[in-house]
Scaffold this motif. Structure first.
Motif, mmCIF file in Angstrom:
data_model
loop_
_atom_site.group_PDB
_atom_site.id
_atom_site.type_symbol
_atom_site.label_atom_id
_atom_site.label_comp_id
_atom_site.label_asym_id
_atom_site.label_seq_id
_atom_site.Cartn_x
_atom_site.Cartn_y
_atom_site.Cartn_z
ATOM 1 N N MET A 25 -16.447 5.116 0.893
ATOM 2 C CA MET A 25 -15.421 4.427 1.510
ATOM 3 C C MET A 25 -15.648 3.081 1.819
ATOM 4 O O MET A 25 -14.929 2.244 1.479
ATOM 5 C CB MET A 25 -15.137 5.073 2.538
ATOM 6 N N TRP A 28 -15.573 1.068 -1.506
ATOM 7 C CA TRP A 28 -14.242 0.833 -1.857
ATOM 8 C C TRP A 28 -13.721 -0.324 -1.123
ATOM 9 O O TRP A 28 -12.889 -1.253 -1.438
ATOM 10 C CB TRP A 28 -13.352 2.208 -1.837
ATOM 11 N N GLN A 29 -13.779 -0.145 0.247
ATOM 12 C CA GLN A 29 -13.192 -1.177 1.148
ATOM 13 C C GLN A 29 -13.596 -2.664 0.788
ATOM 14 O O GLN A 29 -12.975 -3.610 0.841
ATOM 15 C CB GLN A 29 -13.240 -0.882 2.292
ATOM 16 N N ASN A 62 -10.244 -5.678 5.282
ATOM 17 C CA ASN A 62 -10.894 -4.710 4.323
ATOM 18 C C ASN A 62 -12.317 -4.702 4.458
ATOM 19 O O ASN A 62 -12.955 -3.980 4.421
ATOM 20 C CB ASN A 62 -10.169 -4.700 3.024
ATOM 21 N N CYS A 100 -10.399 3.379 8.606
ATOM 22 C CA CYS A 100 -10.202 3.441 7.104
ATOM 23 C C CYS A 100 -9.017 4.190 6.544
ATOM 24 O O CYS A 100 -8.309 3.657 5.733
ATOM 25 C CB CYS A 100 -11.526 3.988 6.558
ATOM 26 N N ASN A 103 -5.839 2.290 7.247
ATOM 27 C CA ASN A 103 -5.691 0.976 6.535
ATOM 28 C C ASN A 103 -5.283 1.495 5.023
ATOM 29 O O ASN A 103 -4.635 0.687 4.418
ATOM 30 C CB ASN A 103 -7.418 0.250 6.475
ATOM 31 N N GLN A 104 -5.792 2.457 4.555
ATOM 32 C CA GLN A 104 -5.416 3.116 3.416
ATOM 33 C C GLN A 104 -3.958 3.629 3.480
ATOM 34 O O GLN A 104 -3.486 3.124 2.300
ATOM 35 C CB GLN A 104 -6.341 4.246 2.950
ATOM 36 N N ALA A 108 -1.004 1.908 0.622
ATOM 37 C CA ALA A 108 -0.559 3.123 -0.203
ATOM 38 C C ALA A 108 0.556 2.562 -1.163
ATOM 39 O O ALA A 108 0.624 3.130 -2.285
ATOM 40 C CB ALA A 108 -0.176 4.541 0.508
ATOM 41 N N TRP A 114 -5.572 5.582 -5.481
ATOM 42 C CA TRP A 114 -6.683 5.171 -4.957
ATOM 43 C C TRP A 114 -6.789 5.514 -3.540
ATOM 44 O O TRP A 114 -7.672 5.874 -2.809
ATOM 45 C CB TRP A 114 -7.516 3.902 -5.271
ATOM 46 N N THR A 115 -5.659 5.091 -2.962
ATOM 47 C CA THR A 115 -5.557 5.267 -1.216
ATOM 48 C C THR A 115 -5.490 6.962 -1.092
ATOM 49 O O THR A 115 -5.924 7.419 -0.025
ATOM 50 C CB THR A 115 -4.243 4.668 -0.823
ATOM 51 N N VAL A 118 -9.283 7.975 -1.184
ATOM 52 C CA VAL A 118 -9.978 7.488 -0.025
ATOM 53 C C VAL A 118 -9.496 8.351 1.333
ATOM 54 O O VAL A 118 -10.220 8.717 2.052
ATOM 55 C CB VAL A 118 -9.937 5.883 0.070
ATOM 56 N N ILE A 119 -8.312 8.623 1.501
ATOM 57 C CA ILE A 119 -7.761 9.203 2.519
ATOM 58 C C ILE A 119 -8.534 10.418 2.487
ATOM 59 O O ILE A 119 -8.733 11.270 3.718
ATOM 60 C CB ILE A 119 -6.143 9.132 2.576
#
Length: 143
Positions: A25, A28-29, A62, A100, A103-104, A108, A114-115, A118-119
């Motif tokens: 994560m 990615w961020q 991010n 995180c 933020n995702q 969205a 991708w979000t 990550v979620i």
């Protein structure tokens, strides 16, 4: 019935799974933060959002979340002696996984696939931290 019958079974590898997920994560961020702050991606282009933000500022948010997740992930894995105390306490990892995820959710509309990934990783990290076996440091508070 004994007390052990009422307690859920906890895995010993929860901290390692959470550490690996936090590293992913965080990577990615950090990547998306550099893309947004560097001007390669335009996050807030339309007027249909209920929130407004500056691309550079959102990129720095991010980056901050990504670096924090990466450092806490290293601590969960016990990679560095100075970060080892982050691995014994799940609260910082739970806080950063929650930040995180929020933020995702805000990203969205721009990156739906991708979000979502990550979620899902955030949810698994929280699950791994919540169901891991307690460390010896936290056992001293039980009576």
């Amino acid at each position: 019935m004994t007390r052990e019958d009422w307690l859920p079974r906890r895995s010993a590898g929860g901290s390692a799974l959470a550490g690996v997920l936090l590293l992913a994560m965080g990577a990615w961020q950090i990547g998306i933060g550099f893309a947004i702050a560097g001007g390669d991606a335009f996050v807030f282009t339309g007027g249909g959002y209920w929130y407004r933000g500056d691309n550079t500022g959102w990129g720095w948010v991010n980056l901050a979340i990504g670096f924090a997740a990466f450092v806490i992930g290293l601590g969960q894995l016990g990679m560095a002696r100075r970060l080892a105390h982050w691995g014994t306490h799940p609260v910082p990892a739970l806080v950063i996984a929650g930040a995180c995820a929020v933020n995702q959710v805000l990203l969205a509309p721009q990156y739906p696939l991708w979000t979502s990934v990550v979620i899902a990783m955030d949810v698994f990290a929280v699950w791994a931290l919540a169901t891991r076996a307690p460390s010896r440091d936290s056992d001293r508070f039980d009576s």
